[in-house]
Design a protein around this motif. Structure first.
Motif, PDB file in Angstrom:
ATOM      1  N   VAL A   1       0.858  -1.189   0.000  1.00  0.00           N
ATOM      2  CA  VAL A   1       0.000   0.000   0.000  1.00  0.00           C
ATOM      3  C   VAL A   1       0.892   1.235   0.000  1.00  0.00           C
ATOM      4  O   VAL A   1       2.110   1.138   0.199  1.00  0.00           O
ATOM      5  N   GLN A   2       0.284   2.396  -0.235  1.00  0.00           N
ATOM      6  CA  GLN A   2       1.032   3.658  -0.207  1.00  0.00           C
ATOM      7  C   GLN A   2       0.558   4.449   1.015  1.00  0.00           C
ATOM      8  O   GLN A   2      -0.655   4.637   1.196  1.00  0.00           O
ATOM      9  N   THR A   3       1.497   4.907   1.813  1.00  0.00           N
ATOM     10  CA  THR A   3       1.137   5.443   3.138  1.00  0.00           C
ATOM     11  C   THR A   3       1.713   6.841   3.368  1.00  0.00           C
ATOM     12  O   THR A   3       2.859   7.114   3.004  1.00  0.00           O
ATOM     13  N   VAL A   4       0.887   7.694   3.973  1.00  0.00           N
ATOM     14  CA  VAL A   4       1.370   8.990   4.483  1.00  0.00           C
ATOM     15  C   VAL A   4       0.928   9.097   5.939  1.00  0.00           C
ATOM     16  O   VAL A   4      -0.264   8.958   6.241  1.00  0.00           O
ATOM     17  N   LEU A   5       1.870   9.345   6.814  1.00  0.00           N
ATOM     18  CA  LEU A   5       1.577   9.537   8.238  1.00  0.00           C
ATOM     19  C   LEU A   5       1.873  11.002   8.561  1.00  0.00           C
ATOM     20  O   LEU A   5       2.911  11.528   8.158  1.00  0.00           O
ATOM     21  N   ARG A   6       0.924  11.646   9.246  1.00  0.00           N
ATOM     22  CA  ARG A   6       1.094  13.090   9.481  1.00  0.00           C
ATOM     23  C   ARG A   6       0.813  13.432  10.939  1.00  0.00           C
ATOM     24  O   ARG A   6      -0.273  13.163  11.460  1.00  0.00           O
ATOM     25  N   GLY A   7       1.818  14.013  11.616  1.00  0.00           N
ATOM     26  CA  GLY A   7       1.595  14.638  12.917  1.00  0.00           C
ATOM     27  C   GLY A   7       1.258  16.093  12.660  1.00  0.00           C
ATOM     28  O   GLY A   7       1.894  16.741  11.822  1.00  0.00           O
ATOM     29  N   HIS A   8       0.261  16.631  13.361  1.00  0.00           N
ATOM     30  CA  HIS A   8      -0.284  17.916  12.902  1.00  0.00           C
ATOM     31  C   HIS A   8      -0.885  18.669  14.089  1.00  0.00           C
ATOM     32  O   HIS A   8      -1.714  18.138  14.823  1.00  0.00           O
ATOM     33  N   GLU A   9      -0.454  19.909  14.247  1.00  0.00           N
ATOM     34  CA  GLU A   9      -1.040  20.756  15.300  1.00  0.00           C
ATOM     35  C   GLU A   9      -1.518  22.065  14.690  1.00  0.00           C
ATOM     36  O   GLU A   9      -0.793  22.705  13.921  1.00  0.00           O
ATOM     37  N   ASN A  10      -2.727  22.472  15.031  1.00  0.00           N
ATOM     38  CA  ASN A  10      -3.243  23.798  14.651  1.00  0.00           C
ATOM     39  C   ASN A  10      -3.467  24.623  15.917  1.00  0.00           C
ATOM     40  O   ASN A  10      -3.920  24.098  16.936  1.00  0.00           O
TER      41      ASN A  10
ATOM     42  N   LYS B   1      -4.743   1.937  -1.496  1.00  0.00           N
ATOM     43  CA  LYS B   1      -4.583   0.663  -2.195  1.00  0.00           C
ATOM     44  C   LYS B   1      -5.418   0.722  -3.468  1.00  0.00           C
ATOM     45  O   LYS B   1      -6.624   0.968  -3.409  1.00  0.00           O
ATOM     46  N   GLY B   2      -4.775   0.549  -4.585  1.00  0.00           N
ATOM     47  CA  GLY B   2      -5.495   0.606  -5.856  1.00  0.00           C
ATOM     48  C   GLY B   2      -6.162   1.950  -6.085  1.00  0.00           C
ATOM     49  O   GLY B   2      -7.239   2.028  -6.671  1.00  0.00           O
ATOM     50  N   GLY B   3      -5.550   3.022  -5.606  1.00  0.00           N
ATOM     51  CA  GLY B   3      -6.108   4.361  -5.796  1.00  0.00           C
ATOM     52  C   GLY B   3      -7.245   4.693  -4.838  1.00  0.00           C
ATOM     53  O   GLY B   3      -7.790   5.791  -4.878  1.00  0.00           O
ATOM     54  N   ARG B   4      -7.623   3.747  -3.981  1.00  0.00           N
ATOM     55  CA  ARG B   4      -8.704   4.013  -3.005  1.00  0.00           C
ATOM     56  C   ARG B   4      -8.084   4.256  -1.639  1.00  0.00           C
ATOM     57  O   ARG B   4      -7.209   3.501  -1.211  1.00  0.00           O
ATOM     58  N   ASN B   5      -8.577   5.288  -0.976  1.00  0.00           N
ATOM     59  CA  ASN B   5      -7.912   5.787   0.221  1.00  0.00           C
ATOM     60  C   ASN B   5      -8.655   5.421   1.495  1.00  0.00           C
ATOM     61  O   ASN B   5      -9.858   5.667   1.616  1.00  0.00           O
ATOM     62  N   GLY B   6      -7.912   4.863   2.423  1.00  0.00           N
ATOM     63  CA  GLY B   6      -8.420   4.733   3.790  1.00  0.00           C
ATOM     64  C   GLY B   6      -7.744   5.811   4.622  1.00  0.00           C
ATOM     65  O   GLY B   6      -6.548   6.089   4.443  1.00  0.00           O
ATOM     66  N   PHE B   7      -8.505   6.439   5.498  1.00  0.00           N
ATOM     67  CA  PHE B   7      -7.944   7.547   6.283  1.00  0.00           C
ATOM     68  C   PHE B   7      -8.438   7.389   7.709  1.00  0.00           C
ATOM     69  O   PHE B   7      -9.591   7.017   7.950  1.00  0.00           O
ATOM     70  N   SER B   8      -7.576   7.688   8.649  1.00  0.00           N
ATOM     71  CA  SER B   8      -8.013   7.706  10.045  1.00  0.00           C
ATOM     72  C   SER B   8      -7.191   8.732  10.808  1.00  0.00           C
ATOM     73  O   SER B   8      -6.032   9.005  10.459  1.00  0.00           O
ATOM     74  N   SER B   9      -7.805   9.309  11.835  1.00  0.00           N
ATOM     75  CA  SER B   9      -7.068  10.264  12.668  1.00  0.00           C
ATOM     76  C   SER B   9      -7.498  10.116  14.110  1.00  0.00           C
ATOM     77  O   SER B   9      -8.605   9.634  14.413  1.00  0.00           O
TER      78      SER B   9
END
Lengths: 432, 461
Positions: free
Chosen positions: B17-26, B55-63
């Protein structure tokens, strides 16, 4: 899982330990599951776990507030410190206050667990129906979400409200497209507590898709003229929102710039206009049981038979101006329906427009507005002749509600607000 | 500022799969003075971690609103599960995004926090100046607003980095009574990227501009309604920026092109007069740092400029990794997310119509009967390029000279038609950066334009 009640108690203890005798807090835990499609294909499934806490403190009539998304002890303490520091730096104002003690209550609205498999199936059924029944609709994006939250509001007067909310929402963005022509972008959304009804059968969704499909073929309208406008329920909602903001909201009453500053009890609109703010109403899905000031929300009539009954004032604005507070924070509007079927409203129009939505700036405080009539149709001798492009409508917001000549007996709700069709005379219409 | 605790979690990325992990503060800070009354005094912060798994261009996202290695592992697992949920139900095979250049992008800009007292005192000082200098105003609002984003981005097949985006503004809004006895308003935003000290170390430097704003408001109080119809006008730089963003920029966002925007069939074709060029700048424009510089986007793409219109010809779109693959273009760092809970969307950064060669004086002198439309309160546009801008400040032009001020009005048109009528472009541009663009999520954006002479439909009585 977070124990929201325990976290609220910890936060209150921190405030008391700091010597704060007047405060209000909100603590909540939430979860959202969201399915997204692009061009009718599912492209994103989003799951969000979230907490929030907010603190408002009053020290010697000085107000400070802070909010964040962590419920850890050290972060709650930081909120208390930030809010207190903000208050100590603030300007004392005797109008700052919180609502008096209210009887504790626990509110439950909607399902507290989602059925995502069934929701996916309902979404897919909707996509298939649109593809089959509205072939000239390009469905750019849909967002189907289920959101739940468990929250606690408490204040130093002993009030404590606890809420458990769960709601499904579907939003669509679409345009008419026949391969050569494209219409402007259009949007619709609807809220629901259950998945028993096909999504497309809810609210005005079918009408909006059908109208957008019909908007591909533009008719010329001729020179500028003063005519009749029928606002569809979505456009009616926009004008109600602008009316309240311009003439009845806390800001314009405190500023003293509202043209309805001293009009309570007077006729401000046509006698057919009755506008309510409902905290609980069987015609709406979303309920707002607690106000931002900490009151148990009540249903409030703002305009009844054209007579202004109340401004929409926060506790601060109320104390600042010596006028009554409105025990409703203002979002769930219902403009009561009339007695005339929509088709009869239409048949009575000699020359004018059916306006789907209004793309315009917020009117100045004087109520003058001008903007583009979107998803709109030219009407002549009671018949819709075709869609219009580059057509502007101009007028005055207060006059719009004075010059009402009919309100439909049909009422449409997206689950949050409910509006009928409204027919208005004397709008300046200029277009291509 | 965030500490990097998430880079080691790269070891937990799933295979295939292709993964991006992001730590983020606003963070946001806000103070509102309404006629001297402090009606808002608030501080907010939110932080957490998100994962996007494709995966296959379809995105799973969680935060999740927690910033720990355990939280990172939990969102990676949930996002992977969501991607597999969609992949299992998909009826057609999807695409895999080509890998992006790797690297570690760490431009330095501190997010400096100040006590709320500094903001309140500044607002009160500006308010006191206005109250003392202009007692005839019927109302005034002073708003201090500050927001910042702090992001650590770790990817499986693109660049990683640590980026920060602080900005702050003071809005001054003045209300006077018109000659007809009704209120008229004008506002002006001061500030830009950076912290409070970067922008407001000398409040007195704002006063000449506030005096100028008051003068314009007095003109407007004597103002007249515009005459409705199609007119020759000069759009001011702020209006030009609004046009660049709303009426053209959105139509060339690739997700909206896929959604049927007018830019789709016009790629490579003339959409404006040859005096018009439009660029979405990443971080540097005209040899200087752009108002809201972006160095790395939230898919791990290293940010570069995108030329959208060159001498009137539509040249390209703004893309994310998905749409770049679909259109055979390059991703240039336009995929951005507002909060840790948000997935990246295609967004503009610093979008500007390029300057020309005329002077404003020449342009005014060239018009016998028209309008100079200087400032806009808001604007909207749609897929067809049909736009609407509210005009809050403008003047008549009669026989080559400025005349009476205008009361609030609206202009509208079809962008690619209206831009073909542009026949003079001024030699300077005006940036604005205080607003938010709304597209599912809010997003800070910069926009700019020169003065442009063109034909446009103006609303009026």
């Amino acid at each position: 899982m977070v124990d929201v009640l325990e976290r609220a108690s910890v936060l209150e203890d921190m405030l008391k330990a700091k010597g704060v005798s007047k405060y209000a807090i909100d603590v909540s835990e939430g979860e959202m599951h969201e399915l997204n499609t692009e061009l009718s294909n599912f492209t994103l499934y989003r799951t969000i776990f979230s907490n929030s806490a907010s603190v408002v403190v009053y020290i010697d009539n000085k107000k400070g507030s802070a909010s964040g998304n962590s419920l850890l002890d050290e972060d709650l303490q930081q909120l208390v410190d930030d809010a207190c520091s903000g208050a100590e730096s603030a300007v004392a104002d005797e109008a700052n206050d919180i609502a008096p003690y209210q009887e504790p209550e626990v509110f439950h609205t909607g399902p507290y667990e989602p059925d995502m498999d069934r929701f996916y199936d309902r979404m897919e059924e909707m996509l298939t129906s649109i593809e089959q029944e509205y072939p000239k609709i390009l469905l750019m994006q849909t967002i189907g979400s289920y959101t739940k939250s468990h929250s606690v509001y408490a204040n130093s007067n002993g009030t404590r409200f606890e809420s458990f909310d769960g709601v499904y929402n579907v939003g669509l963005e679409f345009a008419g497209n026949d391969g050569e022509r494209t219409t402007g972008i259009n949007g619709a959304s609807v809220c629901m507590h259950d998945l028993d009804t096909p999504i497309l059968d809810l609210s005005l969704l079918r009408t909006m898709l059908s109208n957008t499909q019909d908007s591909l073929y533009v008719v010329p309208m001729g020179e500028k003229f003063e005519g009749t406008v029928i606002f569809d329920p979505n456009a009616t909602g926009s004008f109600v929102d602008m009316l309240v903001e311009n003439f009845m909201s806390s800001t314009v009453i405190v500023e003293g710039t509202s043209l309805w500053l001293d009009k309570v009890g007077e006729q401000v609109s046509h006698e057919s206009v009755t506008l309510r703010l409902q905290s609980q109403d069987e015609r709406l899905v979303v309920q707002s049981p607690v106000t931002e000031d900490g009151y148990r929300a009540q249903n409030v009539t703002l305009i009844e038979n054209g007579v202004l009954q109340s401004h929409l004032l926060s506790l601060y604005a109320s104390r600042k101006t010596g006028r009554p507070v409105t025990k409703n924070s203002g979002s769930c509007y219902v403009l009561e329906p009339g007695n005339t079927p929509y088709k009869e409203l239409l048949s009575g129009v000699k020359r004018g427009l059916l306006v789907g939505w209004f793309s315009g700036g917020r009117p100045g405080v004087n109520g003058e507005f001008s903007g583009v009539a979107k998803s709109s149709f030219y009407i002549e001798n009671g018949e819709i002749k075709g869609t219009v492009m580059e057509t502007m409508i101009n007028g005055n917001l207060a006059d719009v509600f004075k010059n009402v000549t009919g309100i439909s007996s049909e009422l449409y709700s997206d689950g949050i607000m409910a509006f009928p069709y409204v027919r208005v005379e004397g709008i300046t219409i200029s277009g291509a | 500022m965030l500490e990097d605790i998430i880079s080691p979690c790269k070891a937990d990325f799933a295979e295939g799969v292709q993964t991006v992990l992001r730590g983020h503060e606003n963070r946001s800070r806000r103070v509102v003075l309404l006629k001297g009354n402090l009606v808002q005094n608030s501080r907010n912060s939110s932080s957490g971690i998100s994962a996007r798994v494709t995966k296959g261009g379809r995105n799973g996202f969680s935060s999740i609103g927690s910033y720990t290695p355990e939280a990172a592992r939990s969102v990676l697992a949930a996002a992977t599960e969501n991607a597999l949920f969609l992949d299992a139900r998909a009826k057609e095979p999807g695409i895999t995004f080509p890998a992006q250049p790797s690297g570690l992008i760490t431009p330095h800009r501190d997010i400096i926090d100040f006590e709320q007292k500094r903001f309140i005192d500044a607002c009160r000082e500006v308010d006191a100046y206005i109250e003392k200098t202009y007692p005839n105003l019927i109302s005034r609002r002073i708003i201090y607003t500050e927001d910042s984003q702090d992001k650590i981005i770790v990817t499986s097949d693109a660049a990683s980095g640590h980026v920060t985006y602080p900005r702050c503004y003071i809005y001054v809004m003045l209300t006077a009574e018109s000659k007809a006895g009704v209120p008229v308003e004008l506002f002006r935003a001061f500030g830009g990227a950076g912290s409070f000290e970067d922008n407001f170390s000398n409040l007195e430097s704002m006063y000449p501009e506030i005096d100028n704003l008051y003068g314009k408001l007095m003109d407007k109080a004597e103002g007249v309604y515009a005459e409705a119809g199609t007119k020759t006008v000069i759009l001011g730089g702020m209006m030009g920026g609004m046009l660049a963003h709303e009426a053209v920029g959105h139509t060339v966002e690739a997700d909206l092109v896929i959604g049927g925007s007018v830019a789709g069939p016009n790629l490579g074709k003339r959409v404006a007069s040859d005096l018009v060029s439009l660029v979405d700048y990443a971080h540097t424009a005209f040899g200087e740092e752009a108002p809201l510089p972006v160095f790395l986007d939230d898919e791990g793409v290293i940010a570069r400029d995108v030329t959208l219109i060159e001498n009137g010809i539509l040249k390209g779109y703004m893309n994310n990794r998905d749409t770049a693959e679909r259109f055979g273009m390059e991703a240039c760092g336009n995929a951005r997310a507002w909060e840790f809970t948000d997935e990246p969307l295609i967004r503009m950064r610093n979008t500007a119509v390029l300057p020309g060669t005329s002077t404003l004086e020449e342009m005014i002198a060239s018009i016998d009967d028209g309008y100079y439309l200087i400032d806009s309160g808001n604007g909207q546009a749609d897929l067809t390029g049909e736009f609407m801008f509210g005009v809050t400040l403008g003047y008549e032009i009669k026989k080559g000279k400025l005349g009476r001020a205008l009361l609030d009005t609206t202009v509208s048109g079809i962008a690619f038609e209206m831009l073909k009528s542009v026949d003079m472009v001024s030699n300077n541009i005006t940036w604005s950066s205080s607003g938010f663009c709304g597209k599912k999520q809010p997003m800070p954006v910069g926009m700019a334009g020169p003065e442009m002479r063109c034909k446009i439909t103006i609303g009026g009585r």
